[in-house]
Design a protein around this motif. Structure first.
Motif, short mmCIF file in Angstrom:
data_model
loop_
_atom_site.label_atom_id
_atom_site.label_comp_id
_atom_site.label_asym_id
_atom_site.label_seq_id
_atom_site.Cartn_x
_atom_site.Cartn_y
_atom_site.Cartn_z
N ASP A 1 3.73 121.59 -39.63
CA ASP A 1 2.61 122.23 -40.31
C ASP A 1 2.61 123.74 -40.17
OD1 ASP A 1 2.13 121.68 -37.64
OD2 ASP A 1 0.01 121.21 -37.88
N GLY A 2 3.78 124.31 -39.83
CA GLY A 2 3.97 125.75 -39.96
C GLY A 2 3.57 126.62 -38.79
N HIS A 3 3.23 126.04 -37.66
CA HIS A 3 2.93 126.84 -36.46
C HIS A 3 4.23 127.19 -35.73
CE1 HIS A 3 -1.44 126.22 -36.66
NE2 HIS A 3 -1.16 125.00 -37.08
N LEU A 4 4.21 128.29 -35.00
CA LEU A 4 5.36 128.68 -34.18
C LEU A 4 5.11 128.26 -32.74
CD1 LEU A 4 6.08 132.29 -35.50
CD2 LEU A 4 7.34 130.21 -36.03
N VAL A 5 6.08 127.55 -32.17
CA VAL A 5 5.98 127.14 -30.77
C VAL A 5 7.19 127.64 -30.00
CG1 VAL A 5 4.57 125.11 -31.26
CG2 VAL A 5 7.07 124.89 -31.24
N CYS A 6 7.09 127.61 -28.68
CA CYS A 6 8.11 128.17 -27.80
C CYS A 6 8.95 127.05 -27.19
CB CYS A 6 7.46 129.00 -26.70
SG CYS A 6 6.39 130.32 -27.31
N ARG A 7 10.14 126.87 -27.71
CA ARG A 7 11.13 125.93 -27.19
C ARG A 7 12.50 126.59 -27.30
NH1 ARG A 7 9.99 122.63 -23.64
NH2 ARG A 7 8.64 124.43 -23.32
N HIS A 8 13.39 126.27 -26.36
CA HIS A 8 14.74 126.82 -26.41
C HIS A 8 15.45 126.44 -27.70
CE1 HIS A 8 18.77 127.92 -25.52
NE2 HIS A 8 19.19 126.73 -25.16
N GLU A 9 15.26 125.23 -28.17
CA GLU A 9 15.86 124.73 -29.39
C GLU A 9 14.83 123.88 -30.13
OE1 GLU A 9 18.81 125.13 -30.85
OE2 GLU A 9 19.63 126.46 -29.32
N PRO A 10 15.03 123.68 -31.45
CA PRO A 10 14.12 122.76 -32.14
C PRO A 10 14.27 121.32 -31.64
CG PRO A 10 15.92 123.49 -33.58
CD PRO A 10 15.96 124.35 -32.37
N GLU A 11 15.44 120.96 -31.13
CA GLU A 11 15.62 119.63 -30.55
C GLU A 11 14.98 119.64 -29.18
OE1 GLU A 11 16.09 116.32 -28.94
OE2 GLU A 11 17.48 117.69 -27.92
N ILE A 12 14.02 118.73 -28.95
CA ILE A 12 13.20 118.79 -27.74
C ILE A 12 13.39 117.60 -26.82
CG2 ILE A 12 11.45 120.30 -28.73
CD1 ILE A 12 9.78 117.76 -29.34
N GLY A 13 14.44 116.79 -27.06
CA GLY A 13 14.67 115.64 -26.20
C GLY A 13 14.98 116.02 -24.77
N GLY A 14 15.61 117.18 -24.57
CA GLY A 14 15.99 117.60 -23.23
C GLY A 14 15.00 118.51 -22.54
N THR A 15 13.96 118.94 -23.25
CA THR A 15 13.01 119.88 -22.64
C THR A 15 11.57 119.37 -22.64
OG1 THR A 15 12.65 121.05 -24.75
CG2 THR A 15 14.42 121.87 -23.31
N THR A 16 11.37 118.15 -23.15
CA THR A 16 10.03 117.55 -23.09
C THR A 16 10.17 116.06 -22.74
OG1 THR A 16 9.87 116.73 -25.38
CG2 THR A 16 9.32 119.06 -25.01
N ASP A 17 9.01 115.42 -22.56
CA ASP A 17 8.99 113.99 -22.26
C ASP A 17 8.86 113.14 -23.52
OD1 ASP A 17 6.39 114.54 -23.00
OD2 ASP A 17 5.47 113.80 -21.14
N VAL A 18 9.30 113.66 -24.66
CA VAL A 18 9.13 112.96 -25.93
C VAL A 18 9.74 111.56 -25.91
CG1 VAL A 18 11.20 113.97 -27.00
CG2 VAL A 18 9.32 113.17 -28.45
N ALA A 19 10.84 111.38 -25.16
CA ALA A 19 11.50 110.07 -25.11
C ALA A 19 10.61 109.01 -24.44
CB ALA A 19 12.83 110.18 -24.38
N ASP A 20 9.64 109.46 -23.67
CA ASP A 20 8.73 108.53 -22.99
C ASP A 20 7.52 108.16 -23.85
OD1 ASP A 20 10.36 108.67 -20.75
OD2 ASP A 20 9.24 110.37 -19.90
N HIS A 21 7.48 108.66 -25.08
CA HIS A 21 6.36 108.40 -25.98
C HIS A 21 6.80 107.40 -27.04
CE1 HIS A 21 3.36 111.69 -24.95
NE2 HIS A 21 4.41 112.02 -24.21
N PRO A 22 6.45 106.12 -26.88
CA PRO A 22 6.89 105.11 -27.85
C PRO A 22 6.40 105.39 -29.27
CG PRO A 22 5.24 104.21 -26.33
CD PRO A 22 5.66 105.53 -25.78
N GLU A 23 5.28 106.09 -29.37
CA GLU A 23 4.74 106.37 -30.71
C GLU A 23 5.65 107.31 -31.50
OE1 GLU A 23 2.51 109.33 -27.95
OE2 GLU A 23 3.53 107.37 -27.84
N PHE A 24 6.56 108.00 -30.80
CA PHE A 24 7.46 108.92 -31.49
C PHE A 24 8.91 108.43 -31.51
CE2 PHE A 24 4.28 112.20 -29.80
CZ PHE A 24 3.54 112.18 -30.98
N ALA A 25 9.13 107.19 -31.12
CA ALA A 25 10.50 106.66 -31.06
C ALA A 25 11.19 106.74 -32.42
CB ALA A 25 10.49 105.23 -30.55
N SER A 26 10.45 106.50 -33.47
CA SER A 26 11.05 106.49 -34.81
C SER A 26 11.42 107.89 -35.31
CB SER A 26 10.10 105.84 -35.81
OG SER A 26 8.90 106.59 -35.92
#
Length: 391
Positions: free
Chosen positions: A99-124
């Motif tokens: 939705d067009g906001h700017l956030v601070c992450r080393h890369e757009p891929e966030i599997g290695g820098t967040t706990d996204v893999a632990d969120h089943p709602e985002f598995a897909s």
């Protein structure tokens, strides 16, 4: 920063060295700040209106905050870098949300820098994309709304090198760039000293193709907070010269072109069919061209002092002198304390998380005449600067 960090050594375990500087909690002052550090501090008065020239030299830049001690690109990491005494905090690497906001992450891929893999709602949402020519699998910020990203928490990106940082996994959320700009103002008021930040546009060509252009979003926020001027305490950087040229038409901030290894090509050059490599950009002709739209360069340290085949330092190049000749400052990246990231002669033992002789490495790079350096270890960098200036 550090475009090719996926190739970093991240193997091994062992005992981590303890924090190298005592830090006061609430007030944020570094204990025992003598000699050169006080001199550097006194040179920084009036930073808000003095621009780049008001910064201490060599400038100590907190790389993604104090990422040697906290998960990177979190307010915990940014805050600690300031508490340790960083002259500038690299807050942050900017990527967009759906939705067009700017956030601070080393890369757009966030599997290695967040706990996204632990969120089943985002598995897909896990998918494979081609990012600047590289097939990358994971979760990408542009597939999430800001509200969704705010349900995630940051984790340590290189746990093999920084196992003690795992203690802080899950503590901090992903900051937005607007939150960083507000934090900068709050910290400036609290400390009575201008706080500087050093954000980077990440993969700008990739995001422009998705209809999520970064530069206009950055400029809009800088204008909103009155930080789009020549002497504003916000330095903007990118690995794509075209992104810096675009920013040069939108804001008056100091601008820096990041430079990866000599044989690589900026991705916007690849897309445009420009055959030039970084080696072409660091020639006197290339540097003169950069000086036409930027105030500095951020080269990888290997462009300042080349390495021999065994990983030890070879000879300094002419880059510092050549850049200074056309009026460009140099802020190379990245100094880290752990063995795998140091030149061979400064490593101690083989543990991937053990500290080597970082002071020796800082000394070697400072001696080339660089204007500053990005470091994951602000406290080490400040002590090394003090040694260098007083030496």
């Amino acid at each position: 920063m550090d475009r090719h960090e996926s190739n970093e050594q991240t193997q091994g375990t062992g005992r981590r060295a303890l924090l190298g500087a005592a830090v006061l909690g609430a007030g944020g002052a570094v204990l025992g700040l003598p000699g050169a550090a006080r001199a550097a501090e006194s040179r920084s008065k009036g930073q808000g209106g003095g621009g780049l020239k008001s910064l201490p030299v060599p400038t100590i830049i907190g790389h993604r905050g104090a990422s040697g001690y906290r998960p990177e690109h979190t307010f915990g990491s940014y805050q600690l870098a300031l508490d340790m005494g960083a002259d500038i905090v690299e807050a942050g690497d900017l990527v967009p949300t759906r939705d067009g906001h700017l956030v601070c992450r080393h890369e757009p891929e966030i599997g290695g820098t967040t706990d996204v893999a632990d969120h089943p709602e985002f598995a897909s949402r896990r998918t494979t994309k081609v990012l600047d020519g590289v097939s990358t699998t994971g979760w990408f910020t542009e597939d999430f709304t800001l509200a969704e990203l705010k349900t995630l928490r940051a984790v340590e990106r290189i746990p093999a090198n920084r196992p003690h940082n795992n203690l802080y996994n899950g503590r901090w959320e992903i900051p937005t760039f607007e939150e960083v700009l507000k934090w900068q103002d709050e910290q400036t008021r609290k400390r009575g000293k201008q706080v500087w930040i050093y954000p980077e546009t990440k993969h700008p060509t990739y995001f422009r193709k998705l209809g999520l252009g970064l530069e206009e979003r950055v400029a809009k926020l800088l204008r909103k907070y009155g930080k789009d001027k020549r002497n504003s305490p916000v330095i903007l950087q990118s690995f794509e010269p075209g992104s810096i040229q675009r920013l040069n038409t939108l804001v008056d901030n100091p601008l820096v072109v990041l430079l990866s290894s000599a044989g690589t090509r900026p991705w916007d050059f690849v897309e445009a069919g420009d055959p030039r490599t970084v080696a072409d950009l660091i020639t006197p002709k290339g540097l003169r061209e950069i000086a036409g739209y930027a105030q500095g360069i951020g080269p990888t340290l290997d462009l300042v002092i080349t390495k021999k085949a065994d990983g030890s330092l070879d000879a300094p190049t002419t880059l510092v002198a050549d850049a200074h000749k056309v009026g460009l400052i140099l802020h190379p990246y990245t100094m880290r304390n752990e063995n795998p990231f140091l030149p061979k002669e400064f490593r101690k033992g083989t543990d991937a998380d053990a500290y080597g002789d970082a002071f020796g490495a800082f000394r070697a790079y400072f001696a080339t005449g660089i204007d500053g350096v990005f470091t994951d270890n602000t406290d080490t960098g400040l002590l090394a600067r003090e040694d260098f200036v007083n030496g």
